[in-house]
Write an enzyme that holds these catalytic residues in place. Sequence first.
Site, mmCIF file in Angstrom:
data_model
loop_
_atom_site.group_PDB
_atom_site.id
_atom_site.type_symbol
_atom_site.label_atom_id
_atom_site.label_comp_id
_atom_site.label_asym_id
_atom_site.label_seq_id
_atom_site.Cartn_x
_atom_site.Cartn_y
_atom_site.Cartn_z
ATOM 1 N N GLU A 33 0.807 -1.074 -0.042
ATOM 2 C CA GLU A 33 -0.133 -0.122 0.016
ATOM 3 C C GLU A 33 0.938 1.232 -0.132
ATOM 4 O O GLU A 33 1.824 1.466 0.894
ATOM 5 C CB GLU A 33 -0.900 0.106 1.297
ATOM 6 C CG GLU A 33 -2.130 0.925 0.994
ATOM 7 C CD GLU A 33 -2.762 0.870 2.583
ATOM 8 O OE1 GLU A 33 -2.631 -0.171 3.390
ATOM 9 O OE2 GLU A 33 -3.560 2.061 2.569
ATOM 10 N N ARG A 259 4.720 -12.526 9.860
ATOM 11 C CA ARG A 259 5.420 -11.496 9.626
ATOM 12 C C ARG A 259 6.958 -11.627 10.350
ATOM 13 O O ARG A 259 6.977 -12.440 11.039
ATOM 14 C CB ARG A 259 4.711 -10.246 10.502
ATOM 15 C CG ARG A 259 3.422 -10.031 10.098
ATOM 16 C CD ARG A 259 2.891 -8.891 11.172
ATOM 17 N NE ARG A 259 3.311 -7.382 10.579
ATOM 18 C CZ ARG A 259 2.877 -6.838 9.588
ATOM 19 N NH1 ARG A 259 1.793 -7.374 9.083
ATOM 20 N NH2 ARG A 259 3.065 -5.643 9.265
ATOM 21 N N LYS A 269 4.128 1.020 9.481
ATOM 22 C CA LYS A 269 4.312 2.071 8.789
ATOM 23 C C LYS A 269 3.557 3.105 9.433
ATOM 24 O O LYS A 269 4.238 4.446 9.560
ATOM 25 C CB LYS A 269 3.739 2.064 7.415
ATOM 26 C CG LYS A 269 4.634 1.554 6.243
ATOM 27 C CD LYS A 269 3.968 1.376 4.967
ATOM 28 C CE LYS A 269 3.120 0.147 4.845
ATOM 29 N NZ LYS A 269 2.437 0.014 3.629
HETATM 30 P P1 ATP Z 1 2.776 -2.242 8.236
HETATM 31 O O1 ATP Z 1 1.426 -2.772 8.935
HETATM 32 O O2 ATP Z 1 4.102 -2.458 8.705
HETATM 33 O O3 ATP Z 1 2.166 -0.946 7.715
HETATM 34 P P2 ATP Z 1 1.220 -3.479 5.979
HETATM 35 O O4 ATP Z 1 1.109 -4.910 5.904
HETATM 36 O O5 ATP Z 1 0.116 -2.542 6.120
HETATM 37 O O6 ATP Z 1 2.570 -2.847 6.788
HETATM 38 P P3 ATP Z 1 1.517 -3.413 3.065
HETATM 39 O O7 ATP Z 1 2.144 -2.277 2.334
HETATM 40 O O8 ATP Z 1 0.126 -3.580 3.137
HETATM 41 O O9 ATP Z 1 1.946 -3.023 4.702
HETATM 42 O O10 ATP Z 1 2.318 -4.643 2.809
HETATM 43 C C1 ATP Z 1 2.558 -5.144 1.559
HETATM 44 C C2 ATP Z 1 2.984 -6.847 1.935
HETATM 45 O O11 ATP Z 1 4.209 -6.697 2.779
HETATM 46 C C3 ATP Z 1 1.953 -7.340 2.210
HETATM 47 O O12 ATP Z 1 1.787 -8.606 1.459
HETATM 48 C C4 ATP Z 1 2.204 -7.674 3.829
HETATM 49 O O13 ATP Z 1 1.669 -8.846 4.263
HETATM 50 C C5 ATP Z 1 3.842 -7.846 3.762
HETATM 51 N N1 ATP Z 1 4.368 -7.453 4.865
HETATM 52 C C6 ATP Z 1 4.265 -6.384 5.862
HETATM 53 N N2 ATP Z 1 4.821 -6.032 6.753
HETATM 54 C C7 ATP Z 1 5.368 -7.300 6.728
HETATM 55 C C8 ATP Z 1 6.246 -8.031 7.858
HETATM 56 N N3 ATP Z 1 6.606 -7.462 9.020
HETATM 57 N N4 ATP Z 1 6.770 -9.213 7.304
HETATM 58 C C9 ATP Z 1 6.594 -9.918 6.239
HETATM 59 N N5 ATP Z 1 5.725 -9.171 5.397
HETATM 60 C C10 ATP Z 1 5.258 -8.170 5.729
HETATM 61 MG MG MG Z 2 -1.705 -2.665 5.054
#
Ligand code: ATP
Ligand code: MG
Length: 555
Positions: A33, A259, A269
Amino acid sequence: MAETINFIEKIIIDDLEKGRIKNNKIVTRFPPEPNGYLHIGHIKSICLNFGLAKKYNGVCHLRFDDTNPEKEDKEYIESIKSNIKWLGFDWGKNEYYASDYYDKLYSIAVHLIEKGLAYVDGQTPEEVKANRGTLTEPGINSPDRDRSVSENLRLFNEMKEGLHPEGKYLLRAKLDMSSPNINMRDPALYRIKYAVHPRTGDKWCIYPMYDFTHPISDAIEGITHSLCTLEFEDHRPAYDWACSIDEIEHTPHQYEFARLNISYTVMSKRKLLNLVKLGLVSGWDDPRMPTISGIIRRGYSPESMIDFINKIGIAKVESVVDFSLMEFCVRDDLNKRATRIMAVLDPVKLIIDNYPEDKTEYFELTDNPEDPDSEKHLISFSRELFIEREDFMEEPIKGYHRLYIGNEVRLKSAYYVTAISIKKDTDGKITEIHALYDPESRGGETPDKRKVKGTSHWVNAKDSLNAEIRLYDKLFKNPNPGEKTGNYLDDLNENSLKILENAKIETFVTKSKSKYFQFIRNGYFTPDKDSTPSKLIYNRTVTLKDSWAKIKAKN
Ligand code: ATP
Ligand code: MG
């Protein structure tokens, strides 16, 4: 090391063997995102998605999940693309945006309404929430659930045309308000949002929800294995439902993995954005930030991060990885690639009284002793040098083997010297150390093979560069930031940055083609992005000390 096959890979191998995949070509995607910079956790997802596609001859799409217009920004899109490239992965032409599918998603929503599978709900957001039920109690049907198809079509169109305020209506799927899975209790498909979208501008004032957009985007792109983190496990039935809609031809499958969490680190983020907004770091790419842009600036190499991700593996159980394991990987990698440089971080003058005043000679330093084919470079030496202030003690404590009056030490690769006197300023601070050298000890050994215990690094006073040095420590003091108070900011390490403004570095540092350096005895360093020829700035990437090895030895 034997290659390990993780559980997702096993599924892929099986799917390929059993011929379950169209054209035998797997298609994965990395779906960020664009609401912030990527962090180290994302590296795990990137390595998994791009790595599997590469290994099994498939493709990996880069898809921006841009359905939250208010928080998204073009700057984030650019940083995400450049970070993925830095890691060495390539999506080729496969760059997509969920917003590209808005027309398609809208028409699918209309079809669902026509088939009586979706309805416009006029409950207030509070009512929607209250009537959703809980983990132990079923939800309550909305009074609007049985609205007629024509009424639903009219209202949905009015939502699209901007005739209603935000929060007035929701489009919901008609599933089951008593489902044990809350995500299946008539999930929202569309909401009203008067926001300008970075790509679609003001074309839309209704936006599709994640649980509707994501599976359909996957299906449109022909994704075979949709890999996400464990928090989406409960969303899988909703994912499968969306993929079962008549208009959808291809059925992707969702698989969840744990994760990546790292001790002393926050990786959301939202929390990272907060650090930036509050000015607690210099920006998203502050070298203390666990963002990819941060670690690039800090001097981590992409190879070290890929090695780290491979070491921790892919599993289905949440865990916290030790920060020092990551540093171990960084150090291990830099040891193999860093160019060795003499640099004195906190300098004091060393004057060799019996060395000719106008003489300069040169010693050879091996760029990298770990590399059998390493080149060498020359470092100049003359009467006045700089050494580390901490390499001299006026009143040596027991066991101190470095320089003190009457003691002899080796100047690395050069000569043995014995300190004879010091000079101080009016504050009592040492300004000069005077010493005598042994001309017979050229190169660092003497004909009589006498031993000295201490070795100091040094630079030539009249042939060295001034630099600012930035020493970093962990951004948080607690392995689990916010553990005690619930607020991660309470655990911020106020000593995470120390600036030394007066370092002296051998001139080769700006001539070398490398950007990875080991400043002998001081750690690994890289030039900061703000470094210029008139103001050199170096960041310490990591120290030389290996606390991970100690932890391992204890276990
Ligand atoms: P955050 O919660 O840190 O803001 P998010 O999951 O909202 O992260 P996205 O941009 O939606 O961030 O993530 C893109 C991809 O990266 C998704 O498939 C998500 O599952 C994966 N991802 C995000 N954080 C992690 C993590 N700590 N470990 C492994 N994969 C991750
Ligand atoms: Mg997300």
